[in-house]
Design a protein around this motif. Structure first.
Motif, PDB file in Angstrom:
ATOM      1  N   GLY A   1       1.044   1.899 -13.173  1.00 17.51           N
ATOM      2  CA  GLY A   1       2.097   2.856 -13.478  1.00 17.51           C
ATOM      3  C   GLY A   1       1.720   4.304 -13.273  1.00 17.51           C
ATOM      4  N   LYS A   2       0.487   4.555 -12.832  1.00 18.31           N
ATOM      5  CA  LYS A   2       0.014   5.929 -12.632  1.00 18.31           C
ATOM      6  C   LYS A   2      -0.234   6.213 -11.157  1.00 18.31           C
ATOM      7  CE  LYS A   2      -0.251   6.686 -17.084  1.00 18.31           C
ATOM      8  NZ  LYS A   2       0.720   7.601 -17.738  1.00 18.31           N
ATOM      9  N   SER A   3      -0.547   7.460 -10.847  1.00 18.28           N
ATOM     10  CA  SER A   3      -0.814   7.840  -9.464  1.00 18.28           C
ATOM     11  C   SER A   3      -2.291   7.653  -9.141  1.00 18.28           C
ATOM     12  CB  SER A   3      -0.401   9.294  -9.235  1.00 18.28           C
ATOM     13  OG  SER A   3      -1.153  10.164 -10.044  1.00 18.28           O
ATOM     14  N   PRO A   4      -2.646   7.548  -7.864  1.00 17.40           N
ATOM     15  CA  PRO A   4      -4.050   7.376  -7.479  1.00 17.40           C
ATOM     16  C   PRO A   4      -4.883   8.613  -7.812  1.00 17.40           C
ATOM     17  CG  PRO A   4      -2.580   6.724  -5.698  1.00 17.40           C
ATOM     18  CD  PRO A   4      -1.743   7.438  -6.702  1.00 17.40           C
TER      19      PRO A   4
ATOM     20  N   TYR B   1      -9.979   5.580  -4.138  1.00 20.57           N
ATOM     21  CA  TYR B   1      -9.088   6.037  -5.186  1.00 20.57           C
ATOM     22  C   TYR B   1      -8.958   4.933  -6.230  1.00 20.57           C
ATOM     23  CZ  TYR B   1      -7.427   9.900  -2.229  1.00 20.57           C
ATOM     24  OH  TYR B   1      -7.336  11.032  -1.468  1.00 20.57           O
TER      25      TYR B   1
ATOM     26  N   GLY C   1       0.827  -1.190   0.000  1.00 19.98           N
ATOM     27  CA  GLY C   1       0.000   0.000   0.000  1.00 19.98           C
ATOM     28  C   GLY C   1       0.863   1.243   0.000  1.00 19.98           C
TER      29      GLY C   1
ATOM     30  N   LEU D   1      -8.079   1.710  -4.291  1.00 17.63           N
ATOM     31  CA  LEU D   1      -7.549   1.898  -2.947  1.00 17.63           C
ATOM     32  C   LEU D   1      -8.614   2.513  -2.050  1.00 17.63           C
ATOM     33  CD1 LEU D   1      -4.106   3.531  -3.881  1.00 17.63           C
ATOM     34  CD2 LEU D   1      -4.555   1.131  -3.446  1.00 17.63           C
TER      35      LEU D   1
ATOM     36  N   PHE E   1      -4.184   4.070   4.096  1.00 20.67           N
ATOM     37  CA  PHE E   1      -4.594   3.424   2.857  1.00 20.67           C
ATOM     38  C   PHE E   1      -4.577   1.902   3.006  1.00 20.67           C
ATOM     39  CE2 PHE E   1      -4.857   6.693  -0.402  1.00 20.67           C
ATOM     40  CZ  PHE E   1      -4.270   7.772   0.223  1.00 20.67           C
ATOM     41  N   GLY E   2      -5.565   1.233   2.398  1.00 20.71           N
ATOM     42  CA  GLY E   2      -5.476  -0.201   2.216  1.00 20.71           C
ATOM     43  C   GLY E   2      -4.519  -0.511   1.068  1.00 20.71           C
ATOM     44  N   LYS E   3      -4.201  -1.787   0.909  1.00 23.60           N
ATOM     45  CA  LYS E   3      -3.246  -2.171  -0.137  1.00 23.60           C
ATOM     46  C   LYS E   3      -3.898  -2.238  -1.519  1.00 23.60           C
ATOM     47  CE  LYS E   3      -0.071  -4.551   2.909  1.00 23.60           C
ATOM     48  NZ  LYS E   3       0.699  -5.787   3.195  1.00 23.60           N
TER      49      LYS E   3
ATOM     50  N   PHE F   1     -12.583   7.313   1.684  1.00 22.66           N
ATOM     51  CA  PHE F   1     -12.312   7.684   0.299  1.00 22.66           C
ATOM     52  C   PHE F   1     -12.007   6.443  -0.527  1.00 22.66           C
ATOM     53  CE2 PHE F   1     -12.042  12.046   1.586  1.00 22.66           C
ATOM     54  CZ  PHE F   1     -11.519  11.986   2.869  1.00 22.66           C
TER      55      PHE F   1
ATOM     56  N   ALA G   1      -3.548  12.790   8.208  1.00 20.76           N
ATOM     57  CA  ALA G   1      -3.044  11.706   7.364  1.00 20.76           C
ATOM     58  C   ALA G   1      -4.124  10.666   7.115  1.00 20.76           C
ATOM     59  CB  ALA G   1      -1.839  11.054   8.030  1.00 20.76           C
ATOM     60  N   LEU G   2      -4.158  10.130   5.926  1.00 25.76           N
ATOM     61  CA  LEU G   2      -5.045   9.030   5.591  1.00 25.76           C
ATOM     62  C   LEU G   2      -4.292   7.715   5.750  1.00 25.76           C
ATOM     63  CD1 LEU G   2      -6.746  10.330   2.299  1.00 25.76           C
ATOM     64  CD2 LEU G   2      -7.540  10.568   4.665  1.00 25.76           C
TER      65      LEU G   2
ATOM     66  N   LEU H   1      -8.672  10.319  -6.929  1.00 22.47           N
ATOM     67  CA  LEU H   1      -9.833  10.286  -6.043  1.00 22.47           C
ATOM     68  C   LEU H   1     -11.115  10.155  -6.857  1.00 22.47           C
ATOM     69  CD1 LEU H   1     -10.984  10.652  -3.147  1.00 22.47           C
ATOM     70  CD2 LEU H   1     -11.038  13.106  -3.611  1.00 22.47           C
TER      71      LEU H   1
ATOM     72  N   GLN I   1      -6.360   3.573  -9.232  1.00 21.30           N
ATOM     73  CA  GLN I   1      -4.984   3.681  -9.673  1.00 21.30           C
ATOM     74  C   GLN I   1      -4.753   2.755 -10.852  1.00 21.30           C
ATOM     75  OE1 GLN I   1      -1.872   2.712  -6.794  1.00 21.30           O
ATOM     76  NE2 GLN I   1      -0.423   4.075  -7.833  1.00 21.30           N
TER      77      GLN I   1
ATOM     78  N   ARG J   1       9.351   7.945 -10.303  1.00 24.26           N
ATOM     79  CA  ARG J   1       9.861   6.586 -10.130  1.00 24.26           C
ATOM     80  C   ARG J   1      11.374   6.664  -9.985  1.00 24.26           C
ATOM     81  NH1 ARG J   1       6.936   2.183 -10.429  1.00 24.26           N
ATOM     82  NH2 ARG J   1       5.238   3.297 -11.468  1.00 24.26           N
TER      83      ARG J   1
ATOM     84  N   ASN K   1      -9.613   8.314   7.193  1.00 27.98           N
ATOM     85  CA  ASN K   1      -9.009   9.293   8.091  1.00 27.98           C
ATOM     86  C   ASN K   1      -9.408   8.933   9.514  1.00 27.98           C
ATOM     87  OD1 ASN K   1      -9.666  12.490   9.328  1.00 27.98           O
ATOM     88  ND2 ASN K   1      -7.622  11.754   8.866  1.00 27.98           N
TER      89      ASN K   1
END
Lengths: 113, 112
Positions: free
Chosen positions: B41-44, B36, A42, B88, B102-104, B34, B99-100, B46, B38, A109, B92
């Motif tokens: 190769g990219k960012s999460p 998300y 995660g 994801l 996150f699960g995997k 929340f 800070a959040l 929302l 993903q 990265r 909170n």
């Protein structure tokens, strides 16, 4: 265009070298965050900052350092003390004051050999 | 230790079906939740926020929250191959600052 930018997209370094990852936002967000993501893992929080000139350690701060001299900028330095620096690094920001929605930049990265 | 748990998957559904993604959290005082998305190769990104018990709908997405059971879910109706991604769940926790946790993530695969 409002958003969060991270540079560079890909970064290669030799072991023993410090490297600084850039994160800039023009959303006027108060809080900024750095996460690390490894395959099958995660998101793990490295550091976060809720206001200028103040920041807190996250769960895995060892081997990293940050600064928050301007509201818009939150650079992350990966030092040679970080044992496994190869990872996908994500910067995020949050508007502030009761709004907990975080928005992410495109990520950097980092590969260290 | 505050935790957010998700099945890693992969969850495979045919195109047009409903995909159901689940998440449980350990901190009973959590207030904000929340989802998300993903792509590889990219960012999460929302896609949903939910703060009170019940359902919240946004297009093909419905988030469901049950604080008594410490459970939050995401339903994706009329699943499309473009929905194939890792989802994801983030929470909170009470008094965790901002800070959040996150699960995997759960990997969803939609086949055409």
């Amino acid at each position: 265009d409002g958003g969060i930018t991270q540079s560079p997209k890909y970064l290669f370094r030799k072991e023993g070298q410090n490297v600084t990852l850039s994160c800039e936002q023009n959303l006027n967000h108060d809080a900024m965050y750095w996460y690390r993501q490894d395959p099958g893992q995660g998101l793990r929080l490295i550091y976060y900052s809720q206001i200028v000139n103040d920041f807190q350690k996250g769960d895995i701060a060892e081997g990293y350092s940050v600064s928050r001299e301007k509201k818009e900028s939150f650079p992350l330095t990966v030092t040679s003390a970080q044992k496994n620096p190869t990872a996908f690094y994500l910067c995020a920001s949050r508007p502030g004051l009761g709004n907990y929605e975080q928005y992410f930049g495109p990520g950097t990265r980092l590969t260290v050999t | 230790q505050k935790e957010v748990e998700q099945n890693s998957g992969p969850l495979s559904v045919p195109e047009g079906a409903i995909a159901s993604l689940n998440c449980t959290y350990s901190d009973r005082g959590s207030q904000s939740f929340f989802w998300y998305r993903q792509y590889s190769g990219k960012s999460p990104e929302l896609i949903m926020s939910i703060y009170s018990n019940g359902d919240k709908e946004d297009g093909r997405f419905t988030a469901q929250l049950n604080k008594a059971s410490q459970y939050v879910s995401l339903l994706i109706r009329d699943s499309q191959p473009s929905d194939s991604a890792t989802y994801l769940c983030a929470v909170n926790p009470w008094q965790a600052g901002t800070a959040l946790i996150f699960g995997k993530g759960t990997t969803l695969s939609v086949s055409s």
